[in-house]
Design an enzyme around this catalytic site. Sequence first.
Site, PDB file in Angstrom:
ATOM      1  N   ASP A  11       0.852  -1.181   0.000  1.00  9.27           N
ATOM      2  CA  ASP A  11       0.000   0.000   0.000  1.00  9.27           C
ATOM      3  C   ASP A  11       0.890   1.234   0.000  1.00  9.27           C
ATOM      4  O   ASP A  11       1.770   1.375   0.866  1.00  9.27           O
ATOM      5  CB  ASP A  11      -0.900   0.016   1.241  1.00  9.27           C
ATOM      6  CG  ASP A  11      -1.962  -1.072   1.197  1.00  9.27           C
ATOM      7  OD1 ASP A  11      -2.048  -1.784   0.185  1.00  9.27           O
ATOM      8  OD2 ASP A  11      -2.702  -1.203   2.188  1.00  9.27           O
ATOM      9  N   ASP A 131     -15.323  -3.211  -0.448  1.00  7.24           N
ATOM     10  CA  ASP A 131     -14.832  -2.836   0.881  1.00  7.24           C
ATOM     11  C   ASP A 131     -16.042  -2.711   1.793  1.00  7.24           C
ATOM     12  O   ASP A 131     -16.837  -1.774   1.656  1.00  7.24           O
ATOM     13  CB  ASP A 131     -14.048  -1.530   0.809  1.00  7.24           C
ATOM     14  CG  ASP A 131     -12.814  -1.660  -0.068  1.00  7.24           C
ATOM     15  OD1 ASP A 131     -12.214  -2.753  -0.085  1.00  7.24           O
ATOM     16  OD2 ASP A 131     -12.450  -0.680  -0.745  1.00  7.24           O
TER      17      ASP A 131
END
Length: 244
Positions: A11, A131
């Site tokens: 990330d 998500d």
Amino acid sequence: MTQLVLLPAIDLVDGKATRLTEGKAGTEKVYGEPAQVAAEFLATGAQWLHLVDLDAAFGRGSNADLVESLVKTYPGLNIEVSGGLRDDDSLCRMLDAGAARVNLGTAAIENPEWCATVIERFGQRIAIGLDVRGERVYGRGWVSEGPLLDQIVRDLDALGCARYVVTDVSKDGTLTGPNLELLAHVCQSSPAKVVASGGVCALRDLQTLRDLAVKHPNLEGVIVGKAIYERRFTVAEALANLAD
């Protein structure tokens, strides 16, 4: 036993490899230079990489140049790119650079018509990131409330979506184990492939996911981030576990 695909995660925040806790901006912990991390993953046997531009996902900047460079630098890795891909230019830039797959999240919530066109155009190279908090999906870096999970899955299935990356945001980066109930629910609800994300903390979690894949063969892979960075296990150990 069913063998799952391992996707170690990087990330990106301000050009660095980081991990968040529960998807919250400001909880970043830095783990080094992305190019070095990617090289280590490749050297220890990884075949896939889940690469996320968190700055783009949160709408506060972009690491697109770095992402494109990493995709081009490591042709031995199948790289799935995520974060801020919401139009033709950003999506095609990554596919043209050599990304094996792109993962769309916010766009699936805010621009379903565009998603329909790119799913039709690129097929298996498009995944949709779900998500999830509770019964809903979220966008814009997990802060913008979207539709009910079951509704968006039905809508995307109707468009021919080939793959979902399913993240329980409350589990992400917490090292508390994956949400097996959520993963089983999506696998049961859709014929599409499913990639698990969030919460993996130990090799036993990979075994549990393998057991789940026996019941739900469309569970295809697992994304692992913090557990690797915090040395709970190595990429090599994870691959050996998944191949055992």
